[in-house]
Design an enzyme around this catalytic site. Structure first.
Site, mmCIF file in Angstrom:
data_model
loop_
_atom_site.group_PDB
_atom_site.id
_atom_site.type_symbol
_atom_site.label_atom_id
_atom_site.label_comp_id
_atom_site.label_asym_id
_atom_site.label_seq_id
_atom_site.Cartn_x
_atom_site.Cartn_y
_atom_site.Cartn_z
ATOM 1 N N GLY A 192 0.761 -1.230 0.000
ATOM 2 C CA GLY A 192 0.000 0.000 0.000
ATOM 3 C C GLY A 192 0.796 1.286 0.000
ATOM 4 O O GLY A 192 0.237 2.354 -0.268
ATOM 5 N N ASP A 193 2.099 1.215 0.302
ATOM 6 C CA ASP A 193 2.957 2.405 0.283
ATOM 7 C C ASP A 193 4.357 1.984 -0.150
ATOM 8 O O ASP A 193 5.355 2.308 0.486
ATOM 9 C CB ASP A 193 2.983 3.067 1.661
ATOM 10 C CG ASP A 193 3.628 4.457 1.644
ATOM 11 O OD1 ASP A 193 3.787 5.037 0.550
ATOM 12 O OD2 ASP A 193 3.974 4.959 2.735
ATOM 13 N N LEU A 194 4.409 1.255 -1.263
ATOM 14 C CA LEU A 194 5.625 0.530 -1.632
ATOM 15 C C LEU A 194 6.559 1.383 -2.495
ATOM 16 O O LEU A 194 6.765 1.125 -3.663
ATOM 17 C CB LEU A 194 5.271 -0.767 -2.351
ATOM 18 C CG LEU A 194 6.426 -1.776 -2.481
ATOM 19 C CD1 LEU A 194 6.939 -2.205 -1.123
ATOM 20 C CD2 LEU A 194 5.990 -2.978 -3.293
ATOM 21 N N ASN A 198 10.687 2.072 1.598
ATOM 22 C CA ASN A 198 9.988 1.117 2.458
ATOM 23 C C ASN A 198 10.356 -0.330 2.153
ATOM 24 O O ASN A 198 9.616 -1.250 2.523
ATOM 25 C CB ASN A 198 8.479 1.308 2.352
ATOM 26 C CG ASN A 198 8.018 2.548 3.099
ATOM 27 O OD1 ASN A 198 8.754 3.095 3.916
ATOM 28 N ND2 ASN A 198 6.818 3.008 2.811
#
Length: 288
Positions: A192-194, A198
């Site tokens: 979701g926030d790749l 991260n």
């Protein structure tokens, strides 16, 4: 020194173990990150933030655990989670390589294919410090428009980071989302926030996922985020992914759709030109 001592004492209270040493970890604008060496010989990392939003660290911990259940891409073990901090196993970083990239592509595909119960998540979360609505909806186009785009359009307009004309352009793209979204797919288990910050390239031969905004979504969303911000050996990652889990025809053309969300979040958090970038992307979708 006083802050480090307080961080060590907090970790000791949560883990029931002594902290031998603490070392600041560079990066991380949202949280202060500190490496710990524990008395049992293990390494750990503690993330802290004064006055964190309610549930901030607990939601991150839940996302990591959920991603870890997939037996795909690795995530650090959650050692403790509290209102003011999160303690994880330390991952020793190494220089990125093509071999690691290929393994990561295959492992990310396995994570995605492990699936989710629906489009969304049981609880709302966070992306950065911004609230992230996750209430499930029946289809991905509905979820993306209602939970990932329009809330941030409204917030960016209120912040004066998006003009009414720009908002109208994005709204027009969302009205066409069923045409733009491509073939329907089942819910994927996504990070979701790749973006590249991260992922950690590990010395153990794995690439590790951190700082998730995990939910049931569309697998192209993670790939779009990686493509938007870049990653070492990106093409190797994408090629290995596609070999393990072939993507629907035209997925590259849909990246711009999935890439609407990040600049809108940045517009809400930071202002600047992020709102206009999102509007330009929406215009390109309408013009295609």
């Amino acid at each position: 020194m006083a802050r480090m001592a307080g961080t060590a004492a907090r970790a000791e209270a949560l883990l029931g173990l002594g902290v031998v040493s603490t070392t600041p970890v560079a990066g991380g604008d949202i949280c202060t990150t500190t490496r710990l060496r524990l008395t049992d010989g293990r390494g750990a990392v503690i993330k802290t933030r004064p006055h964190a939003p309610e549930g901030f660290f607990e939601r991150e911990a839940a996302g990591l655990r959920w991603l870890g259940e997939a037996d795909g891409a690795k995530v650090p073990t959650v050692l403790a989670a509290a209102e003011d901090c999160l303690v994880l196993d330390w991952v020793e970083p190494v220089k990125p390589s093509t071999e690691l990239a290929e393994r990561f592509g295959r492992d990310l595909a396995a994570t995605h294919l492990s699936g989710a119960d629906g489009f969304g998540a049981p609880q709302d979360g966070f992306i950065g410090l911004a609230p992230l609505p996750n209430r499930p909806l029946p289809t991905w186009p509905e979820f993306f428009a209602s939970r990932r785009v329009m809330p941030y359009v409204r917030a960016a307009v209120d912040r004066r980071a998006l003009t009414s004309d720009e908002a109208t352009t994005i709204e027009a793209a969302m009205r066409r989302i069923h045409d733009l979204a491509g073939p329907a797919e089942p819910p994927a288990r996504i990070h979701g926030d790749l973006w590249s910050g991260n992922i950690v390239w590990g010395a153990d031969g794995n690439v590790w996922l951190i700082d998730p905004a995990a939910h049931g979504g569309h697998r192209e969303t993670d790939l779009a985020m990686l493509s938007m911000f870049g990653a070492p050996h990106l093409q190797r990652i994408l090629d290995a992914y596609a070999e393990a889990a072939p993507l629907a025809d035209g997925w590259q053309d849909r990246l711009a759709l999935h890439q609407l969300h990040p600049p809108l979040v940045h517009a809400v958090l930071f202002g600047g030109t992020y709102g206009s970038r999102a509007a330009q992307a929406a215009h390109s979708l309408l013009s295609a």
